[in-house]
Design an enzyme around this catalytic site. Structure first.
Site, PDB file in Angstrom:
ATOM      1  N   SER A 157       0.792  -1.228   0.000  1.00 11.66           N
ATOM      2  CA  SER A 157       0.000   0.000   0.000  1.00 11.66           C
ATOM      3  C   SER A 157       0.823   1.276   0.000  1.00 11.66           C
ATOM      4  CB  SER A 157      -0.937   0.001   1.199  1.00 11.66           C
ATOM      5  OG  SER A 157      -0.190  -0.009   2.390  1.00 11.66           O
ATOM      6  N   HIS A 210      -5.456  -4.518  -0.318  1.00 18.10           N
ATOM      7  CA  HIS A 210      -5.490  -3.394  -1.263  1.00 18.10           C
ATOM      8  C   HIS A 210      -5.709  -3.849  -2.711  1.00 18.10           C
ATOM      9  CE1 HIS A 210      -4.567   0.133   1.219  1.00 18.10           C
ATOM     10  NE2 HIS A 210      -3.934  -0.729   2.001  1.00 18.10           N
ATOM     11  N   LYS A 269     -11.914  -1.737   2.604  1.00 14.54           N
ATOM     12  CA  LYS A 269     -11.241  -0.826   1.669  1.00 14.54           C
ATOM     13  C   LYS A 269     -12.124  -0.682   0.420  1.00 14.54           C
ATOM     14  CE  LYS A 269      -6.914  -1.208   3.969  1.00 14.54           C
ATOM     15  NZ  LYS A 269      -5.893  -2.161   4.380  1.00 14.54           N
TER      16      LYS A 269
HETATM   17  C1  LIG Z   1      -5.586  -2.485   5.767  1.00 17.07           C
HETATM   18  C2  LIG Z   1      -4.979  -3.809   5.819  1.00 17.07           C
HETATM   19  C3  LIG Z   1      -5.392  -4.736   6.765  1.00 17.07           C
HETATM   20  C4  LIG Z   1      -6.391  -4.400   7.818  1.00 17.07           C
HETATM   21  O1  LIG Z   1      -7.691  -4.416   7.303  1.00 17.07           O
HETATM   22  P1  LIG Z   1      -8.879  -3.810   8.168  1.00 17.07           P
HETATM   23  O2  LIG Z   1     -10.075  -4.429   7.548  1.00 17.07           O
HETATM   24  O3  LIG Z   1      -8.825  -2.330   7.977  1.00 17.07           O
HETATM   25  O4  LIG Z   1      -8.663  -4.231   9.568  1.00 17.07           O
HETATM   26  C5  LIG Z   1      -4.833  -6.002   6.741  1.00 17.07           C
HETATM   27  N1  LIG Z   1      -3.894  -6.326   5.836  1.00 17.07           N
HETATM   28  C6  LIG Z   1      -3.448  -5.440   4.909  1.00 17.07           C
HETATM   29  C7  LIG Z   1      -2.410  -5.870   3.923  1.00 17.07           C
HETATM   30  C8  LIG Z   1      -3.970  -4.153   4.884  1.00 17.07           C
HETATM   31  O5  LIG Z   1      -3.547  -3.293   3.961  1.00 17.07           O
END
Ligand SMILES: *Cc1c(COP(=O)(O)O)cnc(C)c1O
Length: 399
Positions: free
Chosen positions: A188, A216, A246
């Protein structure tokens, strides 16, 4: 008045003072609006280039309606953990949809993506095992690995030769019962995509368990179905992790994989057993989002169009936009202080784009990270580019 432990009070005071002195204390500005392309903070309207709401689904009326309907039928809370009586037919439907979306036999939903990594890794890996982990993996992967008590063996970011050498050494040491390789699908901070075909090859060579956290990537790569689908590897990755928070726009996380893996997670993953189920409104909204993604690539296409537009614009202004392969668009400034200053000036001029600096990224590679979404219009992106140009010139970053 200070009550409680003096040791704690001293610890907190010293460390907070230190962070503030170094300019590393993050203050949080609450929004008075939805997290759409234009947001409002402290009465100020800002172009939003900071959310993970890639497809604009967080405010989509179809998801809002689905959530309202579910709340009216089922109430606001699930009332129990999944294994007691917190499992609604809505959860089952969501999991069936997720499996279809990911082209796997089954799926299991958790309360968040973070939670999902806490749950899934330690349900399978333990102190007799080893995990090969990309050095830039997300914090929740790192914590999930630690929780499992397996030996963590980091490999250089996206470096397949380093991965192969470490997999070989781990295998030949005879020290470990199981070995897993674990990676983000899309990283990300830079927007680069994991080299999954090569990782799968190494995994086959050394019989590694494969684990891809595509938080992502889902909704973004593979025409929306994610990075594993992008490479045509749906039947070759053991664990496909995703988040519902996301691109999907709601909240929650999930694992998609073979039926027996999901069966095991349902009896052995602790957040599933000991933390209350996702709420009816969240589940219904997330299910609607998956249905939308599976029926049309319209939002996905718009996201990429906007991402490419912003990238072209920043690049032609003369900014360094790194090597992103996704709509994530870093604008690399370099020096940490300068990056913070740049982001602050953008804010004053009307663009909300966060500075990302060491230790989140390597020292000297500070950047302002832009997250365009399908909900942005060309007009909004043009306004953002004009502000980038103005601030870039004022600060001497652009000629
Ligand atoms: C954002 C993210 C998470 C966490 O996800 P949430 O649903 O916001 O808890 C886990 N792994 C990766 C790779 C992320 O980018």
């Amino acid at each position: 008045m200070n009550v409680g432990s003096n040791i704690l009070n001293n610890f907190l005071h010293e460390n907070l003072t230190d962070l503030k002195a170094k300019g590393l204390y993050n203050t949080i500005e609450p929004m008075e609006s939805a997290n759409g392309p234009i947001i409002s903070i402290g009465g100020k309207k800002l172009i939003n280039l900071s959310s993970n709401n890639y497809l604009g689904l967080a405010t989509d009326s179809r998801l809002v309606d689905a959530a309202i309907n579910a709340i009216q039928t089922y109430g606001v809370g699930a009332g129990a953990v999944r294994t007691i009586n917190g499992t609604l037919d809505l959860h089952v439907k969501l999991e069936e949809k997720l499996a279809a979306f990911k082209h796997t036999e089954a799926a299991i939903a958790y309360q968040s993506g973070f939670n999902c990594n806490m749950a899934a890794i330690s349900a399978v890996m333990d102190k007799d095992d080893a995990i090969l982990s990309d050095e830039l993996n997300h914090a929740s992967i790192i914590d999930g690995c630690r929780l499992s008590k397996a030996k963590i063996i980091p490999f250089k970011h996206a470096d397949i030769e380093d991965l192969r050498a470490k997999a070989k050494a781990a295998k030949e040491s005879g020290l470990y019962k199981k070995i897993m390789v674990i990676t983000d699908g899309v990283f990300s901070m830079d927007g680069d995509i994991a080299k999954l075909p090569e990782i799968v090859e190494v995994a086959r060579e050394f019989d590694l368990i494969t684990y891809v956290d595509d938080a992502h990537g889902s909704g973004v790569t593979g025409k929306g179905a994610g990075t594993v689908k992008h490479f045509g590897l749906s039947d070759q990755i053991d664990f496909q992790i995703g988040t519902l928070s996301k691109a999907i726009g709601v909240i929650g996380g999930y694992v998609a994989g073979r039926k027996e893996l999901i069966d095991w997670l349902k009896v052995r993953s602790r957040p599933f057993l000991f933390s209350t189920a996702l709420t009816p409104g969240d589940v219904a909204a997330a299910t609607k989002a998956i249905e939308i993604l599976m029926s049309s690539t319209e939002l996905h296409d718009k996201l990429w169009e906007n991402g490419n537009y912003l990238k072209r614009g920043l690049k032609s202004l003369g900014f360094n936009i790194g090597d992103s392969e996704t709509p994530i668009t870093p604008c690399v400034i370099g020096d940490e202080q300068l990056t913070q200053e740049f982001s602050k000036k953008l804010y004053q001029e009307g663009v909300y784009a966060k500075a990302i600096v060491f230790p989140t990224v390597a020292r000297g590679t500070g950047r302002v990270r832009n997250m365009p979404t399908a909900a942005h219009t060309t007009d909004i992106l043009d306004q953002a580019l004009a502000i980038y140009e103005k601030v870039g010139k004022e600060m001497g970053i652009l000629q």
